[in-house]
Design an enzyme around this catalytic site. Structure first.
Site, mmCIF file in Angstrom:
data_model
loop_
_atom_site.group_PDB
_atom_site.id
_atom_site.type_symbol
_atom_site.label_atom_id
_atom_site.label_comp_id
_atom_site.label_asym_id
_atom_site.label_seq_id
_atom_site.Cartn_x
_atom_site.Cartn_y
_atom_site.Cartn_z
ATOM 1 C CG PHE A 1 -0.382 0.393 2.521
ATOM 2 C CD1 PHE A 1 -0.539 1.687 3.009
ATOM 3 C CD2 PHE A 1 0.311 -0.521 3.304
ATOM 4 C CE1 PHE A 1 -0.023 2.054 4.251
ATOM 5 C CE2 PHE A 1 0.822 -0.170 4.535
ATOM 6 C CZ PHE A 1 0.668 1.127 5.017
ATOM 7 C CE LYS A 2 3.842 1.021 5.263
ATOM 8 N NZ LYS A 2 4.735 0.801 6.381
#
Length: 503
Positions: free
Chosen positions: A119-120
């Site tokens: 997700f980063k």
């Protein structure tokens, strides 16, 4: 124009660009803006907007000193051709939703379709672009050294975003032996002339605390300044890392509207696996910007310091540290909690400074009862032990034919246990990483024999489930490992200085 200042003091204000360039406030606090929530995003029109348009609208509100053209260029560079899904962060329904008996159907927000399968990427494809514009505004000749501690995913995503970025270098520290082998290889094989990677003898909290100490080291700052170098961060303590994550909450809502799952104005419950509180804080920012949120559910692993805090009002990191199958959540010092406390306390800098001093001195703090009650109006919580994580991975696959990683499994378990929040029209589970980043844990949870090699695990997981490993993860098997440095916590500052002076 809204200005940013520390959570602990209003003595010094700066622009959004300066806050992003600095990363951390001079007094050790986190940058916040008192204008957050004064303007809202138009929810009624969201369904007609694609991800880029939503990003332009949200970032324009949160970073007002960036021009519309600068924001548009950053969005275009970050999200054009870099994510496998045209939605960037697609929403998929679960066929048998956790908590379905309690009412609203559940969906998954897949945040792992970027270049490092976590997700980063959503924020760390954006941050270098924001940083470049901030750097240009600061004047010619300055170089920025990004310094980041990672519990697993931030490191690779930051390395991928900043590798060979003009005028920048990046140094990443990760806890030795406490990330998955795939995560480690993602970092140690990173290409780029401006990157440095080292394992730290200690856990993530040790590394993160040391990085904060490096930012507070005035003597180091002066030596680097003499060489034309400033330090900044790619952790979610940097507001430029945090605000792009707000976008996908609105994008998820837009997709639910387009699918006919909700109507404009309906409230959605979001369940967020988190350790450092950044991902769920982005949801809180979205709520303040007008997104109809019924509840933000914080899902923890066995390192359940956030569960205890949200239940009792006592934050206490004086407890055993557990190494789990969800390493990115193996955290006992949740830095972004400080921003939430600032806003929930109506901007009480004195209280925040006092609480953070208590945490630094004693390892614990306690919020007043009335503040806890206010927090619990928005936040719910739950946690999963290792057996429950494995059970959730198995249940998701056998009941939904949907494969999840151990971090997402913490949220899946919590959604199954908690009844839906009152007024929720839908429940949304944030899926934070590809299951192929943790093939050993996933394969074991499915009851399969586990090969000794992680890449053999990937191949067997493909065979057993009929799914495919992301190409960039499978390719790590033959990638050249560039970095093998291991440092003690006290040596991290010198390691950063050496790397910075090589820029």
């Amino acid at each position: 124009m809204s200005l940013y200042h520390s959570t602990r003091s209003r003595a010094e204000e700066c622009s959004a660009k300066e806050a992003i360039r600095r990363g951390l406030a001079p007094d050790g606090g986190l940058f916040v803006s008192d204008e957050l929530g004064s303007a809202k995003v138009d929810v009624d029109g969201l369904a007609e907007l694609d991800y880029a348009a939503i990003a332009r609208a949200v970032l324009g509100l949160l970073l007002p000193d960036y021009t519309a053209d600068e924001i548009a260029a950053c969005v275009n560079e970050a999200y054009t051709g870099t994510f496998a899904s045209p939605e960037v962060t697609p929403v998929v329904p679960l066929t048998k939703a956790p908590g379905a008996a309690a009412g609203p159907h559940a969906h998954v927000l897949e945040l792992y379709h970027g270049p490092t399968s976590a997700f980063k990427d959503v924020a760390l494809q954006m941050l270098p672009r924001l940083m470049a514009r901030a750097q240009a505004s600061a004047g010619a000749g300055e170089k920025i050294m990004i310094v980041t501690a990672t519990s697993g995913d931030t490191g690779k995503a930051a390395l991928a975003g900043f590798a060979d970025a003009p005028g920048c270098g990046i140094t990443v520290f990760y806890p030795e032996g406490k990330v998955s082998r795939v995560q480690e290889l993602q970092m140690t094989t990173q290409a780029g002339a401006n990157v440095a990677v080292a394992a730290v003898r200690g856990n993530f909290d040790d590394a993160q605390s040391a990085v904060k100490g490096i930012f507070a080291d005035r003597a180091l700052a002066e030596r680097l300044a003499a060489a034309g170098i400033v330090l900044s961060s790619a952790n979610s303590i940097n507001v430029g890392r945090l605000v792009p994550q707000v976008v996908y909450y609105f994008a998820a809502y837009a997709q639910l509207m387009r699918a006919g799952a909700i109507a404009a104005g309906d409230a959605v419950e979001f369940c967020v696996p988190t350790g450092n509180f950044g991902d769920v804080l982005a949801g809180y920012y979205a709520k303040m910007l007008g997104l109809p949120v019924s509840k933000l559910v914080v899902a923890s692993d066995k390192n359940n310091v956030l569960f205890d805090f949200l239940t009792t009002g006592v934050y206490d990191r004086n407890r055993p540290f557990f190494t789990t199958t969800s390493p990115s959540m193996d955290i006992l010092i949740s830095s972004n909690l400080e921003r939430m406390l600032y806003y929930v306390s109506d901007g009480d800098c004195e209280l925040i400074a006092h609480l953070m001093a208590d945490l630094a001195e004693t390892g614990r703090f306690e919020v007043p009862a009335e503040l806890l009650a206010k927090i619990q109006e928005t936040f719910a919580c739950g946690w999963a032990d290792e057996d429950e994580v494995a059970g959730a991975i198995a249940a998701s696959w056998h009941e939904n034919a949907y494969l999840i990683d151990p971090h997402t499994a913490c949220g899946y378990h919590v959604l199954e246990k908690l009844p839906a929040a009152a007024g929720s029209a839908a429940r949304m589970l944030l899926s934070t990483a590809s299951p192929y980043k943790f093939p050993r844990a996933v394969l074991e949870a499915l009851g399969e024999d586990v090969p000794a090699d992680d890449f053999a695990c990937m191949r067997k997981l493909e065979e057993v489930t009929g799914t495919c490993a992301p190409a960039q993860l499978a390719a790590l098997e033959t990638a050249h490992e560039r970095f093998s440095d291991v440092v003690d916590v006290p040596g991290m500052g010198a390691y950063v200085e050496d790397a910075a002076l090589r820029l």
